[in-house]
Design an enzyme around this catalytic site. Structure first.
Site, PDB file in Angstrom:
ATOM      1  N   THR A 108       0.816  -1.218   0.000  1.00  0.00           N
ATOM      2  CA  THR A 108       0.000   0.000   0.000  1.00  0.00           C
ATOM      3  C   THR A 108       0.846   1.262   0.000  1.00  0.00           C
ATOM      4  O   THR A 108       0.478   2.266  -0.597  1.00  0.00           O
ATOM      5  CB  THR A 108      -0.914  -0.012   1.257  1.00  0.00           C
ATOM      6  OG1 THR A 108      -1.636  -1.237   1.244  1.00  0.00           O
ATOM      7  CG2 THR A 108      -1.891   1.134   1.253  1.00  0.00           C
ATOM      8  N   THR A 184       2.592  -4.424   4.449  1.00  0.00           N
ATOM      9  CA  THR A 184       2.725  -4.708   5.878  1.00  0.00           C
ATOM     10  C   THR A 184       2.495  -6.186   6.224  1.00  0.00           C
ATOM     11  O   THR A 184       3.012  -6.663   7.222  1.00  0.00           O
ATOM     12  CB  THR A 184       1.737  -3.851   6.699  1.00  0.00           C
ATOM     13  OG1 THR A 184       0.414  -4.106   6.220  1.00  0.00           O
ATOM     14  CG2 THR A 184       2.068  -2.390   6.586  1.00  0.00           C
ATOM     15  N   ASP A 185       1.732  -6.891   5.385  1.00  0.00           N
ATOM     16  CA  ASP A 185       1.304  -8.241   5.780  1.00  0.00           C
ATOM     17  C   ASP A 185       2.474  -9.172   6.118  1.00  0.00           C
ATOM     18  O   ASP A 185       2.413  -9.928   7.083  1.00  0.00           O
ATOM     19  CB  ASP A 185       0.464  -8.897   4.669  1.00  0.00           C
ATOM     20  CG  ASP A 185      -0.868  -8.184   4.468  1.00  0.00           C
ATOM     21  OD1 ASP A 185      -1.150  -7.227   5.203  1.00  0.00           O
ATOM     22  OD2 ASP A 185      -1.627  -8.595   3.569  1.00  0.00           O
ATOM     23  N   LYS A 263       3.393  -8.449  12.874  1.00  0.00           N
ATOM     24  CA  LYS A 263       2.126  -7.766  12.611  1.00  0.00           C
ATOM     25  C   LYS A 263       1.067  -8.439  13.471  1.00  0.00           C
ATOM     26  O   LYS A 263       0.866  -9.641  13.373  1.00  0.00           O
ATOM     27  CB  LYS A 263       1.756  -7.864  11.123  1.00  0.00           C
ATOM     28  CG  LYS A 263       0.508  -7.067  10.785  1.00  0.00           C
ATOM     29  CD  LYS A 263       0.234  -6.958   9.290  1.00  0.00           C
ATOM     30  CE  LYS A 263      -1.008  -6.106   9.074  1.00  0.00           C
ATOM     31  NZ  LYS A 263      -1.328  -5.843   7.675  1.00  0.00           N
TER      32      LYS A 263
HETATM   33  N1  ASP Z   1      -1.820  -6.532   1.474  1.00  0.00           N
HETATM   34  C1  ASP Z   1      -0.894  -5.423   1.563  1.00  0.00           C
HETATM   35  C2  ASP Z   1       0.505  -5.982   1.608  1.00  0.00           C
HETATM   36  O1  ASP Z   1       0.945  -6.504   2.590  1.00  0.00           O
HETATM   37  C3  ASP Z   1      -1.191  -4.595   2.735  1.00  0.00           C
HETATM   38  C4  ASP Z   1      -0.260  -3.442   2.953  1.00  0.00           C
HETATM   39  O2  ASP Z   1       0.501  -3.010   2.119  1.00  0.00           O
HETATM   40  O3  ASP Z   1      -0.299  -2.940   4.070  1.00  0.00           O
HETATM   41  O4  ASP Z   1       1.192  -5.887   0.668  1.00  0.00           O
END
Ligand code: ASP
Length: 462
Positions: A108, A184-185, A263
């Site tokens: 994101t 983040t995942d 996380k």
């Molecule tokens: N699904 C995304 C990822 O981990 C969520 C994010 O970027 O926070 O790439």
């Protein structure tokens, strides 16, 4: 069939509904549904989006999905043209400021949404980043490079190795700090493997992401970027870290050690927590405040060691009651070379798995135990069952987090077949992945702890 740009990303029922009311992408609409009416702009959708929903950006800035089936009427009141380009302003160069490299992998954080129209556009060149977050130029001279453009569930050995090599290249070029933009995942998985693949870094390596995209009023993207760039440019902490929101509000960010972070919440901005320890530091726009002193310091040399060994045939088995041995058997039969078990409590699995574990041992498969409680240590001497399992070759891995143990076992088996050497690598901490003890307050401090409890503990702490 390709859908024209005016209906970008829409298919099936959602496309039909838009067409039947002459509404298109970027139309300013009032949609009447069974559940009430909504006013906003129809947003384009990605090719992989479902065919059942129309996505609206409400006046408040929030995006909602409206089930096409519930739509009774759409009144089109106008159109707001998309702006795909962020104004590119040349990133100012200041010879007095440090050089920071931002390596992008996706997620994101790698996208920026146009505030007025809601279009998702990549923001990555220094000029685009400067256009969106001009404060970055007060901190450093920023260079950027897009390594990958994937959501982080698609990160794997190829990308981990490529990122580690890129870090090595940048350090050799003399940058003063590195920021890695990442979804983040799985940021904690990548933070762990980079902590092993990149040894002895002379500069900070700061991973950053965002939980909410930057079109949302509550986005954490800009602040996380500022915090991470400040850390890379100015801090004396030469480790792999994750830099994300500390509390749920935007008071400060936390710097978490790459091997102790996880996380922990699917949607909170303060989703990353240090587990089994306390974070390394707090960071605000004004200053970086260490919370401990035992971190590796910044140096002037470039003596980094990049070791990208990785064996892919490693798995994590999350034990659940009544697990059958066929799970372990299938790993053995599929030539896996390493298994991390996330056991219950102090590190347990049920008795029916024992023969399969014995077979794994006989086939020279490295089996390590971690705990699914996440906090605390594996302790296999407490119950007979633990001792039995150790006899079957299962190695307790202290307080290494399951994902970290997974990464380390892949890294260790990438270097040697000799299970004695693998064990040496596994059990010798290189980046804080095993600690001697948990701090009495680590569970609470700076991580949503309650002051009363903290005060209570302090009365008994020596
Ligand atoms: N699904 C995304 C990822 O981990 C969520 C994010 O970027 O926070 O790439």
């Amino acid at each position: 069939m390709t859908v024209p740009d005016s209906y970008r990303g829409y298919r099936g029922k959602a496309l039909e509904t838009l067409k039947s009311f002459d509404a298109m992408v970027w139309s300013d609409v009032e949609i009447t549904t069974d559940a009430g009416s909504f006013t906003g702009i129809v947003l384009p959708r990605s090719e992989t989006a479902d065919p059942l929903h129309i996505v609206l950006k409400l006046r408040s800035g929030y995006n909602i999905g409206v089930a096409a089936e519930s739509v009774r009427a759409i009144a089109v009141n106008g159109r707001k043209e998309a702006h795909y380009k962020i104004p590119e302003k040349a990133f100012p160069f200041d010879p007095a400021k440090p050089r920071v490299k931002l390596l992008g992998t996706g997620g994101t954080i790698a996208s920026r949404l146009d505030y007025r129209t809601g279009a998702v556009i990549p923001a990555f060149s220094p000029g685009e980043l400067y256009g969106s977050v001009p404060e970055l130029a007060d901190i450093c001279n920023l260079e950027t490079e897009k390594l990958y453009g994937v959501f982080s569930e698609n990160m794997g050995p190829e990308q981990w190795i490529g990122t580690a090599q890129a870090i090595g290249r940048e350090i050799a070029k003399g940058v003063q700090g590195i920021v890695i933009g990442h979804g983040t995942d799985t940021m904690h998985h990548t933070a762990a493997i980079l902590s092993f693949m990149v040894q002895n870094s002379p500069v900070p390596i700061v991973m950053v992401g965002s939980q909410r995209s930057s079109d949302r009023p509550s986005s954490d993207a800009a602040l996380n970027l500022m915090h991470s760039v400040k850390t890379a440019a100015e801090s004396d902490i030469a480790e792999v870290m994750v830099c994300m929101f500390g509390p749920t509000s935007d008071q400060y960010g936390l710097l978490h050690r790459g091997t102790r972070v996880r996380k922990m919440h699917s949607s909170y901005r303060s989703t990353f927590r240090t587990i089994g320890d306390i974070p390394i530091a707090m960071v605000s726009r004004e200053k970086i405040t260490p919370l401990r002193q035992d971190y590796k310091r910044r140096r002037k040399d470039q003596d980094v060691v990049i070791n990208t060994a990785f064996e892919e045939k490693v798995s994590i088995v999350y034990y659940y009651p009544n697990m059958k041995p066929d799970i372990i058997d299938s790993l053995i039969d599929n030539n896996y070379r390493g298994i991390i078990i996330a056991g219950t409590g102090l590190g347990h699995v049920n008795k029916p798995l024992y023969p399969a574990l014995k077979r794994a041992h006989e086939k020279n498969i490295a089996v390590y135990m971690t705990v699914q409680t996440l906090w605390g240590y594996v302790q296999m001497y407490v119950y007979d069952t633990g001792r039995d399992m150790m006899e079957l070759g299962v190695v307790p891995s202290a307080n290494m987090l399951p994902e970290v143990a997974y990464m380390k076992l892949g890294w260790a088996l990438g270097q040697t077949d000799d299970l004695v050497k693998v064990r040496q690598i596994m059990m010798t901490p290189v980046a804080g992945e095993i600690t001697e003890r948990e701090p009495s307050n680590g569970y609470l401090v700076f991580q949503g702890g309650i002051p009363e409890v903290e005060e209570f503990i302090s009365r008994y702490r020596r």
